[in-house]
Design an enzyme around this catalytic site. Structure first.
Site, PDB file in Angstrom:
ATOM      1  N   THR A  93      27.370  -5.464 -14.699  1.00 51.55           N
ATOM      2  CA  THR A  93      26.854  -6.839 -14.716  1.00 51.55           C
ATOM      3  C   THR A  93      27.630  -7.677 -13.712  1.00 51.55           C
ATOM      4  OG1 THR A  93      26.246  -6.695 -17.056  1.00 51.55           O
ATOM      5  CG2 THR A  93      26.439  -8.906 -16.107  1.00 51.55           C
ATOM      6  N   ARG A  94      28.941  -7.811 -13.950  1.00 51.87           N
ATOM      7  CA  ARG A  94      29.754  -8.718 -13.149  1.00 51.87           C
ATOM      8  C   ARG A  94      29.935  -8.241 -11.709  1.00 51.87           C
ATOM      9  NH1 ARG A  94      30.153  -9.173 -18.095  1.00 51.87           N
ATOM     10  NH2 ARG A  94      30.507  -6.926 -18.171  1.00 51.87           N
ATOM     11  N   THR A  95      30.196  -6.946 -11.519  1.00 48.12           N
ATOM     12  CA  THR A  95      30.422  -6.457 -10.154  1.00 48.12           C
ATOM     13  C   THR A  95      29.166  -6.599  -9.311  1.00 48.12           C
ATOM     14  OG1 THR A  95      32.102  -4.903 -10.920  1.00 48.12           O
ATOM     15  CG2 THR A  95      31.132  -4.486  -8.754  1.00 48.12           C
ATOM     16  N   ARG A 143      30.939   1.527  -6.368  1.00 50.27           N
ATOM     17  CA  ARG A 143      31.391   1.627  -7.766  1.00 50.27           C
ATOM     18  C   ARG A 143      31.098   3.058  -8.201  1.00 50.27           C
ATOM     19  NH1 ARG A 143      32.201  -2.178 -11.982  1.00 50.27           N
ATOM     20  NH2 ARG A 143      31.576  -1.449 -14.056  1.00 50.27           N
ATOM     21  N   HIS A 170      40.739  -0.578 -10.295  1.00 52.67           N
ATOM     22  CA  HIS A 170      39.695  -1.616 -10.295  1.00 52.67           C
ATOM     23  C   HIS A 170      40.280  -2.878  -9.654  1.00 52.67           C
ATOM     24  CE1 HIS A 170      36.111  -3.660 -11.159  1.00 52.67           C
ATOM     25  NE2 HIS A 170      36.092  -3.642 -12.481  1.00 52.67           N
ATOM     26  N   GLN A 173      38.800  -6.589  -9.966  1.00 51.73           N
ATOM     27  CA  GLN A 173      38.972  -7.239 -11.267  1.00 51.73           C
ATOM     28  C   GLN A 173      40.317  -7.954 -11.335  1.00 51.73           C
ATOM     29  OE1 GLN A 173      36.868  -7.578 -14.079  1.00 51.73           O
ATOM     30  NE2 GLN A 173      38.502  -9.023 -14.555  1.00 51.73           N
ATOM     31  N   ASN A 201      41.995   2.358 -15.562  1.00 56.00           N
ATOM     32  CA  ASN A 201      41.956   1.909 -14.170  1.00 56.00           C
ATOM     33  C   ASN A 201      42.336   0.439 -14.000  1.00 56.00           C
ATOM     34  OD1 ASN A 201      39.629   1.057 -15.468  1.00 56.00           O
ATOM     35  ND2 ASN A 201      38.207   1.949 -13.989  1.00 56.00           N
ATOM     36  N   ASP A 265      41.085  -4.239 -22.797  1.00 53.99           N
ATOM     37  CA  ASP A 265      39.872  -3.762 -22.148  1.00 53.99           C
ATOM     38  C   ASP A 265      39.204  -2.807 -23.123  1.00 53.99           C
ATOM     39  OD1 ASP A 265      37.919  -3.190 -20.273  1.00 53.99           O
ATOM     40  OD2 ASP A 265      39.190  -1.892 -19.045  1.00 53.99           O
ATOM     41  N   THR A 266      38.081  -2.260 -22.717  1.00 60.47           N
ATOM     42  CA  THR A 266      37.383  -1.310 -23.572  1.00 60.47           C
ATOM     43  C   THR A 266      38.275  -0.108 -23.896  1.00 60.47           C
ATOM     44  OG1 THR A 266      35.417   0.080 -23.792  1.00 60.47           O
ATOM     45  CG2 THR A 266      36.357  -0.109 -21.590  1.00 60.47           C
ATOM     46  N   TRP A 267      38.130   0.403 -25.095  1.00 57.97           N
ATOM     47  CA  TRP A 267      38.860   1.617 -25.477  1.00 57.97           C
ATOM     48  C   TRP A 267      38.051   2.863 -25.132  1.00 57.97           C
ATOM     49  CZ3 TRP A 267      40.191  -0.186 -31.152  1.00 57.97           C
ATOM     50  CH2 TRP A 267      41.086  -1.263 -31.080  1.00 57.97           C
ATOM     51  N   SER A 269      35.609   3.956 -22.179  1.00 61.27           N
ATOM     52  CA  SER A 269      34.991   3.664 -20.885  1.00 61.27           C
ATOM     53  C   SER A 269      33.738   4.505 -20.683  1.00 61.27           C
ATOM     54  CB  SER A 269      35.990   3.944 -19.757  1.00 61.27           C
ATOM     55  OG  SER A 269      37.106   3.089 -19.845  1.00 61.27           O
ATOM     56  N   CYS A 305      38.173  -8.057 -19.270  1.00 62.11           N
ATOM     57  CA  CYS A 305      37.281  -7.966 -18.109  1.00 62.11           C
ATOM     58  C   CYS A 305      35.812  -7.810 -18.508  1.00 62.11           C
ATOM     59  CB  CYS A 305      37.715  -6.826 -17.192  1.00 62.11           C
ATOM     60  SG  CYS A 305      37.558  -5.184 -17.891  1.00 62.11           S
ATOM     61  N   PRO A 307      32.487  -5.665 -20.545  1.00 63.39           N
ATOM     62  CA  PRO A 307      32.002  -6.126 -21.844  1.00 63.39           C
ATOM     63  C   PRO A 307      33.007  -5.837 -22.963  1.00 63.39           C
ATOM     64  CG  PRO A 307      30.901  -4.097 -21.236  1.00 63.39           C
ATOM     65  CD  PRO A 307      31.721  -4.490 -20.054  1.00 63.39           C
ATOM     66  N   ARG A 332      35.245 -13.458 -10.730  1.00 66.21           N
ATOM     67  CA  ARG A 332      34.874 -12.222 -10.057  1.00 66.21           C
ATOM     68  C   ARG A 332      34.065 -12.521  -8.797  1.00 66.21           C
ATOM     69  NH1 ARG A 332      34.369  -7.366 -12.512  1.00 66.21           N
ATOM     70  NH2 ARG A 332      33.821  -6.759 -10.389  1.00 66.21           N
TER      71      ARG A 332
END
Length: 356
Positions: A93-95, A143, A170, A173, A201, A265-267, A269, A305, A307, A332
Site C-alpha cells: 500500500t504505502r510503498t 520490492r 527496508h 521505511q 528487514n 512491526d509484523t511478527w 511477514s 510501519c 499494516p 513515506r
C-alpha cells in the site's frame, strides 16, 4: 550629509551581518558538509552504504520538499521528462502509493510492474531486465523477496536502483521513521529507540542507520528471532564509532526502559504464513501496551510501519496521542520523493538544514 549616510549604511551592514549569523545558526551543526553532499547517480539498496552526512542530506531534502509542496503549495516539476519502473514482487500500500504519487507530483511518469507484467528472473534474467530498463527509464524501484535480486539489478543497470523492500533491508521505511521523529522531537541526537519484535528487514535498516544519526538503539527479540549476526557486528562497530548505545535482549521491558520511542512491526511477514501459529506462540509477551510504556520516558511515542495486527500493539497505544503511525505513513511519500530527487538531480534545498 555624507557622514549620516555612512552611519546609516554601517547600521544596515551590521543588521545584515546579524541576520546572516542567525541564519547560519539556524542551519545547525555540520551544514557546510551537508551542502556539499552529492548523491546524484547513486543507488540505494541499504543505508549501510550511506554516511551520516548522506542520510542527513536525504532527510533535509525530504523535509524541504514537504515544506515547499505541502505547506507552501508550490509546484516543483523536478522530475519532468523522467520515468521510473516500479517492480513489485510483493504487494504494497504505502510503498506503491508513495512512489507512484510522489514521482507524478514531481512531474515524472511512474510505471507499475508486477510479476505478471514482466519476466524478472523467470523468462528473462535479472541481468537482461536491468539492461533493458536502463534504456527505457531513468530509475528503478524494486520490492522483492531476495536482496540478491536487487544486487544483481544494481550490478547490471546503468541507472539508480532503489530497494523498495527485500528480505534483508527496508531503507525507505527508516528514512520516513527518522523524518517523523525529527519533526516530533525537533532533534534526533540523543534519542533512544526501542525495537520490540522480530529481527527482520526493518530492524536491520534501523541498525544500519540509528548510530549515524546519534540515536541509541535497544532491541528485544525472542530467542531464535534475533537480527542477522553479520548485521549485529556491523551495528556494534557503528555504535562504537558514533558513540551511541546498542543493547540486545530478549526482555521487552528491559528494551523499553528509558526509551523515547517504542517500535514494532509484523511478527509474520509475507512468505512466513506457514509459520504463523508458532510465531504467535513464540512472541507472547511482546505486545506493546501502556504497561510497556510505563518504563519508558514520559515523552515516549510509538511507531509501526503498517499494516498492523492487534497482537503486536493494542488499540490503546495504536490510536493514542503517543502514536505517530499515520504521520509516519505520510512521510513515506516525502522521503521517497527526497530520495528520488537526490539520486536523479542536483537539487539544492531552500530551507535551512534541520537540527539533527
Amino acid at each position: 550629509m555624507f557622514p549620516r549616510l555612512l552611519s546609516v549604511n554601517t547600521n544596515v551592514f551590521k543588521c545584515l551581518q546579524s541576520l546572516q549569523s542567525c541564519a547560519a545558526a539556524a542551519r545547525g551543526f555540520g551544514s557546510a558538509s551537508l551542502d556539499s553532499v552529492a548523491l546524484k547517480g547513486r543507488s540505494c539498496l541499504t543505508l549501510k552504504d550511506f554516511s551520516s552526512d548522506e542520510i542527513k542530506r536525504l532527510l533535509w531534502v525530504s523535509a524541504d520538499l514537504k515544506h515547499r509542496i505541502k505547506h507552501e503549495k508550490q509546484y516543483l516539476p523536478l522530475l519532468q521528462g523522467k520515468s521510473i519502473a516500479m517492480i513489485f514482487e510483493k504487494r504494497s500500500t504505502r510503498t506503491r502509493m508513495s512512489t507512484e504519487t510522489g514521482f507524478a507530483l514531481l512531474g515524472g511518469h511512474p510505471c507499475f510492474l508486477t510479476s505478471q507484467d514482466i519476466h524478472l528472473g523467470v523468462n528473462e534474467s535479472c541481468t537482461d531486465t536491468a539492461r533493458v530498463l536502463s534504456g527505457l527509464c531513468d530509475i528503478v524501484l524494486a520490492r522483492v523477496y531476495s536482496h540478491l535480486t536487487l544486487e544483481e539489478l544494481e550490478k547490471e543497470a546503468s541507472i539508480p536502483i532503489i530497494n523498495g523492500l527485500s528480505d534483508l533491508y527496508h531503507p525507505i521505511q527508516i528514512l520516513a521513521d527518522f523524518l517523523t521523529l525529527q519533526e516530533h522531537y525537533g532533534s534526533l541526537t540523543g534519542l533512544t529507540v526501542s525495537w520490540i519484535g522480530d529481527g527482520n528487514n526493518v530492524l536491520h535498516s534501523f541498525m544500519m542507520t540509528a548510530a549515524k544519526l546519534g540515536v541509541h538503539l535497544r532491541i528485544a527479540t525472542p530467542k531464535g528471532y534475533e537480527p542477522e549476526q553479520s548485521i549485529i557486528h556491523e551495528a556494534q562497530k557503528l555504535s562504537k564509532q558514533h558513540g551511541t548505545q546498542l543493547v540486545l535482549t530478549s526482555d521487552p521491558m528491559e528494551a523499553a526502559h528509558g526509551s523515547n520511542v517504542l517500535v514494532t512491526d509484523t511478527w509474520v511477514s509475507m512468505g512466513q504464513e506457514d509459520e504463523k501459529k508458532k510465531r504467535l506462540e513464540d512472541f507472547k509477551g511482546y505486545q506493546i501496551t501502556m504497561q510497556t510504556g510505563s518504563v519508558a520516558k514520559p515523552d515516549w511515542t510509538f511507531l509501526h510501519c503498517l499494516p498492523r495486527k492487534m497482537e503486536e500493539v493494542d488499540d490503546q497505544v495504536f490510536y493514542s496521542s503517543r502514536s505517530l503511525v499515520f504521520p509516519e505513513a505520510e512521510n513515506r511519500k516525502w522521503t521517497i520523493m527526497g530520495l528520488m530527487v537526490s539520486l536523479l538531480t542536483d537539487y539544492a534545498p531552500q530551507m535551512p538544514v534541520m537540527k539533527f
